[in-house]
Design a protein around this motif. Structure first.
Motif, PDB file in Angstrom:
ATOM      1  N   PHE A 126      40.232  33.580  33.439  1.00 34.44           N
ATOM      2  CA  PHE A 126      39.491  34.723  32.902  1.00 34.44           C
ATOM      3  C   PHE A 126      39.039  35.643  34.025  1.00 34.44           C
ATOM      4  O   PHE A 126      39.087  36.875  33.887  1.00 34.44           O
ATOM      5  CB  PHE A 126      38.284  34.253  32.091  1.00 34.44           C
ATOM      6  CG  PHE A 126      37.465  35.387  31.532  1.00 34.44           C
ATOM      7  CD1 PHE A 126      37.985  36.218  30.545  1.00 34.44           C
ATOM      8  CD2 PHE A 126      36.180  35.641  32.002  1.00 34.44           C
ATOM      9  CE1 PHE A 126      37.245  37.270  30.032  1.00 34.44           C
ATOM     10  CE2 PHE A 126      35.434  36.693  31.494  1.00 34.44           C
ATOM     11  CZ  PHE A 126      35.961  37.511  30.508  1.00 34.44           C
ATOM     12  N   ALA A 127      38.621  35.082  35.150  1.00 32.10           N
ATOM     13  CA  ALA A 127      38.220  35.890  36.297  1.00 32.10           C
ATOM     14  C   ALA A 127      39.389  36.733  36.810  1.00 32.10           C
ATOM     15  O   ALA A 127      39.226  37.924  37.126  1.00 32.10           O
ATOM     16  CB  ALA A 127      37.692  34.981  37.412  1.00 32.10           C
ATOM     17  N   THR A 128      40.567  36.124  36.868  1.00 32.31           N
ATOM     18  CA  THR A 128      41.759  36.851  37.326  1.00 32.31           C
ATOM     19  C   THR A 128      42.091  38.008  36.392  1.00 32.31           C
ATOM     20  O   THR A 128      42.339  39.137  36.838  1.00 32.31           O
ATOM     21  CB  THR A 128      42.965  35.891  37.401  1.00 32.31           C
ATOM     22  OG1 THR A 128      42.675  34.847  38.338  1.00 32.31           O
ATOM     23  CG2 THR A 128      44.226  36.630  37.846  1.00 32.31           C
ATOM     24  N   VAL A 129      42.096  37.738  35.104  1.00 35.45           N
ATOM     25  CA  VAL A 129      42.423  38.766  34.114  1.00 35.45           C
ATOM     26  C   VAL A 129      41.371  39.864  34.101  1.00 35.45           C
ATOM     27  O   VAL A 129      41.700  41.055  34.005  1.00 35.45           O
ATOM     28  CB  VAL A 129      42.568  38.128  32.713  1.00 35.45           C
ATOM     29  CG1 VAL A 129      42.676  39.204  31.639  1.00 35.45           C
ATOM     30  CG2 VAL A 129      43.783  37.217  32.672  1.00 35.45           C
ATOM     31  N   LEU A 130      40.104  39.489  34.216  1.00 38.18           N
ATOM     32  CA  LEU A 130      39.029  40.479  34.222  1.00 38.18           C
ATOM     33  C   LEU A 130      39.170  41.420  35.413  1.00 38.18           C
ATOM     34  O   LEU A 130      38.981  42.632  35.294  1.00 38.18           O
ATOM     35  CB  LEU A 130      37.671  39.780  34.270  1.00 38.18           C
ATOM     36  CG  LEU A 130      36.448  40.670  34.032  1.00 38.18           C
ATOM     37  CD1 LEU A 130      36.386  41.120  32.572  1.00 38.18           C
ATOM     38  CD2 LEU A 130      35.163  39.923  34.406  1.00 38.18           C
ATOM     39  N   PHE A 131      39.530  40.869  36.569  1.00 38.33           N
ATOM     40  CA  PHE A 131      39.715  41.699  37.761  1.00 38.33           C
ATOM     41  C   PHE A 131      40.863  42.686  37.581  1.00 38.33           C
ATOM     42  O   PHE A 131      40.725  43.881  37.864  1.00 38.33           O
ATOM     43  CB  PHE A 131      39.983  40.816  38.980  1.00 38.33           C
ATOM     44  CG  PHE A 131      40.359  41.584  40.205  1.00 38.33           C
ATOM     45  CD1 PHE A 131      39.405  42.290  40.927  1.00 38.33           C
ATOM     46  CD2 PHE A 131      41.678  41.624  40.636  1.00 38.33           C
ATOM     47  CE1 PHE A 131      39.757  43.014  42.060  1.00 38.33           C
ATOM     48  CE2 PHE A 131      42.041  42.345  41.761  1.00 38.33           C
ATOM     49  CZ  PHE A 131      41.076  43.041  42.481  1.00 38.33           C
ATOM     50  N   LEU A 132      42.002  42.201  37.102  1.00 44.87           N
ATOM     51  CA  LEU A 132      43.156  43.086  36.927  1.00 44.87           C
ATOM     52  C   LEU A 132      42.907  44.113  35.824  1.00 44.87           C
ATOM     53  O   LEU A 132      43.357  45.254  35.913  1.00 44.87           O
ATOM     54  CB  LEU A 132      44.406  42.262  36.624  1.00 44.87           C
ATOM     55  CG  LEU A 132      44.938  41.446  37.801  1.00 44.87           C
ATOM     56  CD1 LEU A 132      46.075  40.536  37.360  1.00 44.87           C
ATOM     57  CD2 LEU A 132      45.392  42.359  38.935  1.00 44.87           C
ATOM     58  N   GLY A 133      42.187  43.698  34.774  1.00 49.21           N
ATOM     59  CA  GLY A 133      41.811  44.659  33.734  1.00 49.21           C
ATOM     60  C   GLY A 133      40.892  45.735  34.289  1.00 49.21           C
ATOM     61  O   GLY A 133      41.031  46.917  33.955  1.00 49.21           O
TER      62      GLY A 133
END
Length: 209
Positions: A126-133
């Protein structure tokens, strides 16, 4: 509350459902296409960080998608609904879909006897996706176009895949296999900041139109 629900339903019906449909199709087919049975923790980490991250980026694309329409701009200019409120309602829907689809993705891996810590993998991805989003949407405030904005996030994803952590420091994406939780915390915090700044800048831009 009723107005917020109506705005959320409108966003889903006219803009978001195709992205949700793609996500559902992916969740139904990825175990057969990529093999998700009896994976070791390192193999599971690779599957999660390589595959679900792309879906996460896709789910974040529609945050500004409706804003190319003249009707939306007319509503904002008329001050009938604050633009920041519209963005927050969309973002809540997007985050909910990311969380639900990520949980389903990991649950499918668990049901296929893959070995990993569910909660640790859930937060890390979720942290990875939140950053890229956040990277995608902060890019939109500069480009005002979804294509180059999406390309920025995708290029970051690809560059991380073909380079080591020394080039990206704490913002290197693929640290799940190394149990580097500090980098995931940095990605999470950066994602929150990027999305917040994106909403603030975009609101100012629209109010000044």
């Amino acid at each position: 509350m009723e107005k917020d629900l109506k705005l959320s339903r409108t966003f889903f019906r006219f803009h978001y459902w195709p992205f949700v449909a793609v996500t559902i199709l992916f969740l139904m087919t990825f175990p057969f296409l990529f093999g998700a049975q009896y994976l070791e923790p390192e193999q599971t980490a690779m599957i999660v960080e390589r595959l679900f991250t792309i879906i996460g980026i896709v789910l974040f694309i529609p945050l500004y998608l409706p804003d190319t329409q003249k009707k939306i701009l007319a509503v904002v200019r008329a001050k009938k609904t604050s633009y920041s409120r519209l963005l927050i309602l969309r973002l809540v829907q997007i985050l909910a879909m990311v969380l639900i689809s990520l949980a389903v993705f990991l649950l499918v891996l668990k049901l296929n006897r893959s070995e990993f810590n569910f909660l640790e993998f859930f937060f890390a991805e979720f942290a990875t996706v939140l950053f890229l989003g956040g990277l995608l949407n902060i890019s939109y405030t500069f480009f005002q176009n979804l294509i180059p904005s999406t390309m920025v996030a995708m290029m970051y994803y690809v560059l991380n895949m073909f380079s080591g952590s020394k080039y990206f420091g704490p913002f290197y994406l693929y640290t799940l296999m190394e149990n580097d939780w500090q980098s995931k915390i940095w990605l999470f915090l950066a994602g929150v900041v990027l999305l917040t700044v994106s909403i603030i800048f975009s609101t100012q831009q629209k109010n000044n139109v």
